[in-house]
Design a protein around this motif. Structure first.
Motif, PDB file in Angstrom:
ATOM      1  N   GLU A   1       0.826  -1.203   0.000  1.00 25.26           N
ATOM      2  CA  GLU A   1       0.000   0.000   0.000  1.00 25.26           C
ATOM      3  C   GLU A   1       0.859   1.252   0.000  1.00 25.26           C
TER       4      GLU A   1
ATOM      5  N   GLU B   1       0.961   3.966  -3.032  1.00 30.66           N
ATOM      6  CA  GLU B   1       0.594   5.336  -2.670  1.00 30.66           C
ATOM      7  C   GLU B   1       1.682   6.318  -3.097  1.00 30.66           C
TER       8      GLU B   1
ATOM      9  N   GLU C   1      -4.944   5.575  -9.483  1.00 32.37           N
ATOM     10  CA  GLU C   1      -5.896   6.053  -8.468  1.00 32.37           C
ATOM     11  C   GLU C   1      -6.962   5.002  -8.188  1.00 32.37           C
TER      12      GLU C   1
ATOM     13  N   ALA D   1      -7.471   3.061  -4.609  1.00 33.52           N
ATOM     14  CA  ALA D   1      -8.754   3.186  -3.915  1.00 33.52           C
ATOM     15  C   ALA D   1      -9.339   1.810  -3.607  1.00 33.52           C
ATOM     16  N   SER D   2      -9.247   0.895  -4.559  1.00 33.46           N
ATOM     17  CA  SER D   2      -9.743  -0.468  -4.335  1.00 33.46           C
ATOM     18  C   SER D   2      -8.955  -1.154  -3.227  1.00 33.46           C
TER      19      SER D   2
ATOM     20  N   GLN E   1      -7.460   0.139  -0.744  1.00 36.57           N
ATOM     21  CA  GLN E   1      -7.765   0.742   0.557  1.00 36.57           C
ATOM     22  C   GLN E   1      -9.224   0.581   0.959  1.00 36.57           C
TER      23      GLN E   1
ATOM     24  N   LYS F   1     -11.916   1.836  -0.440  1.00 37.89           N
ATOM     25  CA  LYS F   1     -12.739   3.028  -0.592  1.00 37.89           C
ATOM     26  C   LYS F   1     -13.854   2.768  -1.589  1.00 37.89           C
ATOM     27  N   GLU F   2     -15.006   3.353  -1.301  1.00 32.40           N
ATOM     28  CA  GLU F   2     -16.144   3.204  -2.197  1.00 32.40           C
ATOM     29  C   GLU F   2     -15.905   4.036  -3.452  1.00 32.40           C
ATOM     30  N   LEU F   3     -16.156   3.443  -4.599  1.00 34.70           N
ATOM     31  CA  LEU F   3     -15.998   4.147  -5.866  1.00 34.70           C
ATOM     32  C   LEU F   3     -17.363   4.416  -6.469  1.00 34.70           C
TER      33      LEU F   3
END
Length: 543
Positions: free
Chosen positions: A154, A158, A196, A200-201, A203, A205-207
């Protein structure tokens, strides 16, 4: 922080990346400096990424090596345009790097990113700075350094993304064309968007991004009609541009339905899109002409087409190439009924619908190569943005493939005219490339959006004259750009000028254009032909 990822996680990351770039496709398209309608970068990268989504959903490999192989194979087959091919190469190198791993940490991720960059650079003859190559290279270097600071995957991803985003901002200063326009590079922006989505996936995170549907819809409409027992021999596809008569399409639908099966008939106020399996494609086309002008015509003999089988254990495709019936064959990319007829008359075995606004994928080209009954197949991309995709077919086909770097239809025609069956492959290649170099190509089109290019302020809808791919003149009056193009071509002292009028134009529209060129080039023999090409109202070949 997440320390490592497996194949399932990687697959989800790629799906998220495909959704991210689809959501920003038009934003990326708008970064294209040149305002001519084209197979834009955002569209090509989105369609390339979307090619992997279906294959990922069919597999559940926990090993990242196997999942990365599935992704790389799908991206290679689905690669569209130069940006799509470079993207596929980045993931191909990545796949080879992680081939033996079940999971990878930040260190392996960094090494895989670097191997992807190396693969992309090896494939591009003259890498330019300020592009996706630059940004991916800088990002891979930062990934290597970050993996020493913290080996977690990660953290490395990042840091890679942050570095790529910083490098993206610098592209405007690294490329003279981008600097003049004051924009960042479109392909580099697309690469950052992909990273990006992957981060996001990872981590969780909702997309809000919608998954790409254009490539999938295209496949569902036209590619998924298959049967072990083929009742009707010809897969026939075309688009009708509705005529002002506004005839009721219900009658046409009924008639086409009575002629075969697998009918897909979509109509709106402007267009009718037809797909049908029939034994009488000529009759289907003739009847449809009553409803408007035709474009994007494609007829495949399904009984001669190769078969494909997807192996569940590898995700690879087995192709059965057409047995060689002769030494040489030809495949060409083309858009326009008239241009297609010319290429057929000159010996092209299989045509691929494509060009501006529609760059075929590597798999599209490979299908037609394999379907050509010849030992050696010459491929004419006829567009600078398709050459790289065509070159990826060389190691993928059982046949010997020779890609000729034709950048326009007139160059492709010149190459075919120069072919000599008595010569060997290398001699023919040299002769055909030499013939291509003697051709100058002029185009008249329109500006798809407002732009400032090379010191010229261009308004949306302006007419543009191009000569050998370079912007020559712009005006709100089409006759003015034609006159300027004719004057410039006259300086080349051509012996022959051929004018192909495009879709939406007729002989009455084109007759004054012939007069313009005859007056500007009195020593040249001027010929007028129906090309039917989209985007370009006139395509001019000067030899």
């Amino acid at each position: 922080m997440i320390d490592s990822i497996n194949g399932i996680q990687f697959g989800k990351m790629i799906i998220a990346a495909a959704g991210a770039i689809e959501a920003q496709r038009q934003v990326i398209n708008e970064l294209n400096v040149f305002p001519v309608p084209d197979g834009d970068t955002g569209t090509n990268m989105s369609l390339t990424m979307s090619a992997a989504v279906g294959d990922i959903k069919k597999t559940d490999y926990p090993e990242i090596g196997r999942m990365a192989e599935v992704v790389a194979g799908a991206l290679l087959r689905g690669a569209r345009g130069n940006s799509g091919v470079i993207l596929s190469l980045l993931f191909r190198g990545f796949s080879k790097s992680v081939k033996e791993y079940a999971t990878i940490s930040g260190a392996e991720l960094a090494a895989a990113l670097q191997d992807g960059v190396d693969a992309a650079y090896r494939a591009v003859m003259k890498p330019a700075e300020g592009t996706v190559l630059t940004v991916s290279r800088v990002g891979a270097a930062r990934a290597t350094a970050a993996s020493v600071e913290n080996p977690g995957v990660e953290y490395v991803l990042e840091q890679t993304l942050r570095c790529c985003q910083d490098a993206l901002l610098e592209t405007v200063n690294q490329n003279p064309v981008l600097q003049k326009a004051g924009v960042i590079d479109a392909g580099a922006k697309g690469y950052c968007v992909i990273l990006e989505g992957m981060l996001a996936s990872l981590q969780g995170k909702e997309l809000s991004y919608a998954l790409p549907v254009e490539g999938t819809r295209e496949k569902a409409d036209f590619a998924e009609y298959s049967s072990e027992d083929i009742r009707f021999g010809y897969c026939t596809e075309f688009i009708i541009r509705r005529a002002r008569t506004r005839r009721d399409p219900i009658k046409l639908r009924a008639m086409l339905g009575s002629m075969g099966d697998s009918l897909v008939f979509v109509d709106d106020d402007e267009l009718i899109k037809v797909h049908v399996h029939t034994d009488h494609p000529g009759r289907a086309i003739e009847e449809s002409l009553a409803y408007g002008s035709l474009t994007s015509i494609k007829i495949d003999n399904m009984r001669e087409q190769h078969t494909e089988k997807v192996f569940a254990d590898t995700g690879a495709r087995e192709r059965r190439a057409a047995p060689p019936a002769r030494p040489y064959g030809f495949v060409a990319v083309c858009a326009g009924v008239g241009l297609a007829a010319v290429l057929r008359d000159l010996g092209v075995d299989n045509l691929i619908e494509g060009g501006q606004t529609m760059n075929p994928s590597t798999d599209d080209i490979l299908r037609q190569i394999d379907a050509t009954p010849a030992e050696t197949v010459f491929v004419l991309p006829n567009n600078k943005n398709i050459i790289l995709a065509a070159e990826q077919c060389v190691p993928l086909s059982e046949k010997r493939v020779v890609v000729l770097p034709s950048r326009s239809i007139p160059q492709g025609i010149a190459a075919l005219l120069a072919f000599d069956a008595s010569l060997d492959i290398d001699s023919n290649r040299e002769t055909m490339i030499s013939a291509m170099s003697a051709i100058h190509t002029g185009n008249v089109t329109y500006a798809a959006r407002q732009s400032s290019f090379d010191g010229n302020q261009i308004s949306e809808g302006d007419h543009l004259a191009l000569l050998d791919g370079q912007l020559l003149y712009t005006s709100s009056e089409e006759r003015q750009v034609l006159a300027r193009l004719a004057d410039e071509i006259s300086k080349l002292a051509p012996s022959y000028i051929t004018i192909f009028f495009g879709d939406g134009k007729g002989e009455d529209d084109a007759a004054p254009v012939v007069e313009i060129f005859e007056q500007a080039c009195p020593a040249s023999e001027v010929t007028l032909l129906m090309g039917g090409q989209p985007v370009y109202s006139y395509l001019i070949s000067a030899e």
